[in-house]
Design a protein around this motif. Structure first.
Motif, PDB file in Angstrom:
ATOM      1  N   GLU A 113       3.645  26.555  61.355  1.00 22.48           N
ATOM      2  CA  GLU A 113       2.736  25.077  60.463  1.00 22.48           C
ATOM      3  C   GLU A 113       1.306  24.712  59.796  1.00 22.48           C
ATOM      4  O   GLU A 113       1.545  24.718  59.526  1.00 22.48           O
ATOM      5  CB  GLU A 113       4.423  24.506  60.661  1.00 22.48           C
ATOM      6  N   ASP A 114       0.854  24.871  61.950  1.00 20.42           N
ATOM      7  CA  ASP A 114       0.176  23.881  61.621  1.00 20.42           C
ATOM      8  C   ASP A 114      -1.429  25.358  61.318  1.00 20.42           C
ATOM      9  O   ASP A 114      -2.235  25.038  61.089  1.00 20.42           O
ATOM     10  CB  ASP A 114      -0.473  23.389  62.542  1.00 20.42           C
ATOM     11  N   GLY A 115      -1.053  26.473  61.458  1.00 21.27           N
ATOM     12  CA  GLY A 115      -1.860  27.519  61.062  1.00 21.27           C
ATOM     13  C   GLY A 115      -2.561  28.587  62.709  1.00 21.27           C
ATOM     14  O   GLY A 115      -3.490  28.804  62.432  1.00 21.27           O
ATOM     15  N   THR A 116      -1.965  27.136  63.369  1.00 15.17           N
ATOM     16  CA  THR A 116      -2.824  28.378  64.814  1.00 15.17           C
ATOM     17  C   THR A 116      -1.682  29.006  65.681  1.00 15.17           C
ATOM     18  O   THR A 116      -2.147  29.523  66.302  1.00 15.17           O
ATOM     19  CB  THR A 116      -2.831  26.974  65.994  1.00 15.17           C
ATOM     20  N   TYR A 117      -1.101  29.180  64.497  1.00 17.70           N
ATOM     21  CA  TYR A 117      -0.252  30.349  64.931  1.00 17.70           C
ATOM     22  C   TYR A 117      -0.614  31.794  65.819  1.00 17.70           C
ATOM     23  O   TYR A 117      -1.653  32.299  64.372  1.00 17.70           O
ATOM     24  CB  TYR A 117       1.151  30.724  64.554  1.00 17.70           C
ATOM     25  N   GLY A 118      -0.764  32.779  67.216  1.00 16.65           N
ATOM     26  CA  GLY A 118      -1.518  33.669  66.672  1.00 16.65           C
ATOM     27  C   GLY A 118      -3.022  33.489  67.335  1.00 16.65           C
ATOM     28  O   GLY A 118      -3.389  34.803  67.483  1.00 16.65           O
ATOM     29  N   ILE A 119      -3.295  32.267  68.026  1.00 12.76           N
ATOM     30  CA  ILE A 119      -4.556  32.083  68.388  1.00 12.76           C
ATOM     31  C   ILE A 119      -4.190  31.794  70.146  1.00 12.76           C
ATOM     32  O   ILE A 119      -3.740  30.564  69.932  1.00 12.76           O
ATOM     33  CB  ILE A 119      -5.704  31.018  67.541  1.00 12.76           C
ATOM     34  N   CYS A 120      -5.390  32.214  70.794  1.00 13.94           N
ATOM     35  CA  CYS A 120      -5.226  31.701  72.249  1.00 13.94           C
ATOM     36  C   CYS A 120      -5.523  30.447  72.416  1.00 13.94           C
ATOM     37  O   CYS A 120      -6.057  30.627  71.588  1.00 13.94           O
ATOM     38  CB  CYS A 120      -5.548  33.281  73.075  1.00 13.94           C
ATOM     39  N   GLU A 121      -4.275  30.126  73.362  1.00 16.27           N
ATOM     40  CA  GLU A 121      -4.242  28.720  73.800  1.00 16.27           C
ATOM     41  C   GLU A 121      -5.526  29.199  75.042  1.00 16.27           C
ATOM     42  O   GLU A 121      -6.477  27.601  75.578  1.00 16.27           O
ATOM     43  CB  GLU A 121      -3.784  27.989  74.307  1.00 16.27           C
ATOM     44  N   SER A 122      -6.380  29.815  75.679  1.00 15.55           N
ATOM     45  CA  SER A 122      -7.300  29.720  76.700  1.00 15.55           C
ATOM     46  C   SER A 122      -8.568  30.200  76.584  1.00 15.55           C
ATOM     47  O   SER A 122      -9.882  29.033  76.539  1.00 15.55           O
ATOM     48  CB  SER A 122      -7.087  31.166  77.217  1.00 15.55           C
ATOM     49  N   CYS A 123      -8.385  31.019  75.479  1.00 19.56           N
ATOM     50  CA  CYS A 123     -10.120  31.683  74.630  1.00 19.56           C
ATOM     51  C   CYS A 123     -10.480  31.437  73.865  1.00 19.56           C
ATOM     52  O   CYS A 123     -11.143  31.660  72.916  1.00 19.56           O
ATOM     53  CB  CYS A 123     -10.455  33.804  74.998  1.00 19.56           C
ATOM     54  N   GLY A 124      -8.949  31.578  72.603  1.00 22.11           N
ATOM     55  CA  GLY A 124      -9.978  31.150  71.256  1.00 22.11           C
ATOM     56  C   GLY A 124      -9.592  32.449  70.534  1.00 22.11           C
ATOM     57  O   GLY A 124      -9.533  32.124  69.502  1.00 22.11           O
ATOM     58  N   ASN A 125      -9.534  33.440  71.173  1.00 25.77           N
ATOM     59  CA  ASN A 125      -9.572  34.779  70.272  1.00 25.77           C
ATOM     60  C   ASN A 125      -7.857  34.900  69.920  1.00 25.77           C
ATOM     61  O   ASN A 125      -7.245  34.375  70.490  1.00 25.77           O
ATOM     62  CB  ASN A 125      -9.701  35.954  71.260  1.00 25.77           C
ATOM     63  N   ALA A 138       4.737  33.953  72.689  1.00 28.55           N
ATOM     64  CA  ALA A 138       3.412  33.940  73.486  1.00 28.55           C
ATOM     65  C   ALA A 138       2.273  32.833  73.126  1.00 28.55           C
ATOM     66  O   ALA A 138       2.133  32.922  71.728  1.00 28.55           O
ATOM     67  CB  ALA A 138       2.731  35.198  72.687  1.00 28.55           C
ATOM     68  N   THR A 139       1.776  32.095  73.650  1.00 27.67           N
ATOM     69  CA  THR A 139       0.485  31.832  73.775  1.00 27.67           C
ATOM     70  C   THR A 139      -0.761  32.001  73.713  1.00 27.67           C
ATOM     71  O   THR A 139      -2.032  31.188  73.880  1.00 27.67           O
ATOM     72  CB  THR A 139       1.108  29.805  73.814  1.00 27.67           C
ATOM     73  N   LEU A 140      -0.778  32.961  74.571  1.00 30.21           N
ATOM     74  CA  LEU A 140      -2.377  33.647  74.784  1.00 30.21           C
ATOM     75  C   LEU A 140      -2.457  35.156  75.367  1.00 30.21           C
ATOM     76  O   LEU A 140      -0.902  35.687  74.636  1.00 30.21           O
ATOM     77  CB  LEU A 140      -1.227  33.563  77.353  1.00 30.21           C
ATOM     78  N   CYS A 141      -3.149  35.796  75.114  1.00 29.68           N
ATOM     79  CA  CYS A 141      -3.398  36.858  74.282  1.00 29.68           C
ATOM     80  C   CYS A 141      -3.288  37.730  75.498  1.00 29.68           C
ATOM     81  O   CYS A 141      -3.481  36.595  77.097  1.00 29.68           O
ATOM     82  CB  CYS A 141      -4.907  37.219  74.225  1.00 29.68           C
ATOM     83  N   VAL A 142      -3.092  38.769  75.950  1.00 27.64           N
ATOM     84  CA  VAL A 142      -2.649  39.254  76.871  1.00 27.64           C
ATOM     85  C   VAL A 142      -4.058  39.953  77.849  1.00 27.64           C
ATOM     86  O   VAL A 142      -3.834  39.333  79.320  1.00 27.64           O
ATOM     87  CB  VAL A 142      -3.186  41.261  76.501  1.00 27.64           C
TER      88      VAL A 142
END
Length: 151
Positions: A113-125, A138-142
């Motif tokens: 909803e807020d448009g942040t889906y798909g962005i890693c919460e740790s590194c921002g990638n 998933a909230t973190l990239c691999v």
């Protein structure tokens, strides 16, 4: 004393319109999310919410039954009490795991909803569309997830 009758009901902040699928983050080289893919993902997550809420309700009812019937009554030997305790602990673990998953799913829906889906919460990638299709919570990239698991 004031009553709630004349007050405006407390509501959640107004939701902004859902971000369009193509504005969600993807890794370089991946195709943008389509509206159909996002709708399918949202439907899957919402179905999981319904399923988990029912699972939690069932586990809580089972726990109540075990607590009610699990007393040290006449005819219950130590093995019966131990077995009941084990069952109760198992049901509590299932309910807690379901609650955790429910929180993760609701968070994923909120991030959509807020448009942040798909962005890693740790590194921002970008997490990666393939990873999110396989594991929508998933909230973190691999690489960040691997780093977290090594700790």
């Amino acid at each position: 004393m004031k009553t709630n009758e004349n007050r405006t009901p407390a509501t959640a902040p107004a939701k902004s319109p859902a971000h369009k699928a193509e504005t969600l983050a993807v890794k370089t080289g991946e195709t943008p999310w389509t509206a159909a893919e996002l709708a399918e993902l949202r439907t899957e997550l919402e179905a999981d919410v319904v399923h988990l809420r029912q699972e939690i309700k069932d586990a809580e009812q089972e726990i109540v039954g075990l607590l009610r019937d699990g007393g040290d009554g006449a005819g219950n030997d130590q093995a019966d009490v131990g077995s009941t305790t084990l069952e109760r602990d198992h049901e509590m673990s299932l309910a807690n795991n379901a609650r955790d998953m429910l929180d993760q799913i609701e968070r994923a829906l909120s991030r959509i909803e807020d448009g942040t889906y798909g962005i890693c919460e740790s590194c921002g990638n970008a997490i990666g569309k393939g990873r999110l299709q396989a594991f929508p919570r998933a909230t973190l990239c691999v690489s960040c997830k691997e780093r977290e698991e090594r700790r």
